[in-house]
Design a protein around this motif. Sequence first.
Motif, PDB file in Angstrom:
ATOM      1  N   UNK A 145     -15.815   1.454  -4.865  1.00  0.00           N
ATOM      2  CA  UNK A 145     -16.314   2.854  -4.956  1.00  0.00           C
ATOM      3  C   UNK A 145     -16.333   3.222  -6.121  1.00  0.00           C
ATOM      4  N   UNK A 146     -15.743   2.602  -7.279  1.00  0.00           N
ATOM      5  CA  UNK A 146     -16.115   2.797  -8.659  1.00  0.00           C
ATOM      6  C   UNK A 146     -15.660   1.647  -9.615  1.00  0.00           C
ATOM      7  N   UNK A 147     -16.154   1.444 -10.775  1.00  0.00           N
ATOM      8  CA  UNK A 147     -15.815   0.530 -11.754  1.00  0.00           C
ATOM      9  C   UNK A 147     -16.071   1.202 -13.102  1.00  0.00           C
ATOM     10  N   UNK A 148     -15.380   0.883 -13.905  1.00  0.00           N
ATOM     11  CA  UNK A 148     -15.284   1.521 -15.291  1.00  0.00           C
ATOM     12  C   UNK A 148     -14.176   1.176 -16.379  1.00  0.00           C
ATOM     13  N   UNK A 149     -14.073   1.969 -17.328  1.00  0.00           N
ATOM     14  CA  UNK A 149     -13.070   2.001 -18.299  1.00  0.00           C
ATOM     15  C   UNK A 149     -11.829   3.117 -17.755  1.00  0.00           C
ATOM     16  N   UNK A 150     -10.530   2.890 -18.139  1.00  0.00           N
ATOM     17  CA  UNK A 150      -9.587   3.800 -17.591  1.00  0.00           C
ATOM     18  C   UNK A 150     -10.091   5.161 -17.548  1.00  0.00           C
ATOM     19  N   UNK A 151     -10.539   5.688 -18.434  1.00  0.00           N
ATOM     20  CA  UNK A 151     -10.753   7.191 -18.589  1.00  0.00           C
ATOM     21  C   UNK A 151     -11.984   7.583 -17.852  1.00  0.00           C
TER      22      UNK A 151
END
Length: 259
Positions: A231-237
């Motif tokens: 459902x999501x992928x990215x850097x922590x922020x």
Amino acid sequence: MSALLEVKGLTKRFGGLTAVNDVSFDVHEKEILSVIGPNGAGKSTLFKLISSFLPSSSGEVLFKGQRISNLAPHIVARKGVVRTFQETTIFKSMSVRDNVIISHHLRSQASLAGYFLGTKTALADEEEFGRSADEIVEFLNLGEIRNELASNLPQGHLRALGIAIGLATNPSVLLMDEPFAGMNHDETMRTVELVRGVRDRGVTVLLVEHDMPAVMKISDRIVVINFGEKIAEGIPSEIQENEKVIEAYLGSEDDEIGM
């Protein structure tokens, strides 16, 4: 940045249940990527698929451009994709150092018969494995307890020993299964630094973890799955601010997802 490990459309069905559904993401060289999600989201199944402890129903995993999905787990490990376990790979009746030495078996040049006969190749293996084990033990700050029985170790040291066992196989990618589970805050922070140190040795780290503050602190990137789907992928922020992630964790305290 080119991908070292590629997960492409990975799917696992158990009869009429789809535990992992068409999950895709890349893992880049020398990064720490975490897979998170609520309980029952499919994280553990995904981990087993990547390390080939479960066969996939469809999709594939590529390592350095070559398919490794559905190979025998020991072959995947020999290629350089190694999974750590929480405690199941530790011999409790052996010392810390001996646990690490015996974990070098994937790198053996001698045959089993060679070890029984004490051949030159077997002796060279034993010398190299002892040297390597000592280096790994010191690197993970286990030097003072190298001769301690594993059965006597507290949780933090047991987890460090599990990492040492993984490093003994000389991995390119180390898959860590909940490395912070059961730890207090101080143990967690020490283990966070150990995992960073593993990455600094040139080992790419892929981990599944429930400790969200630790995940947010350690990860270069995060993949979130829920009900078996990414459902999501990215850097922590980015993950902290993602509405789908927040919704997936509804019912949990906000600080469980590092917010």
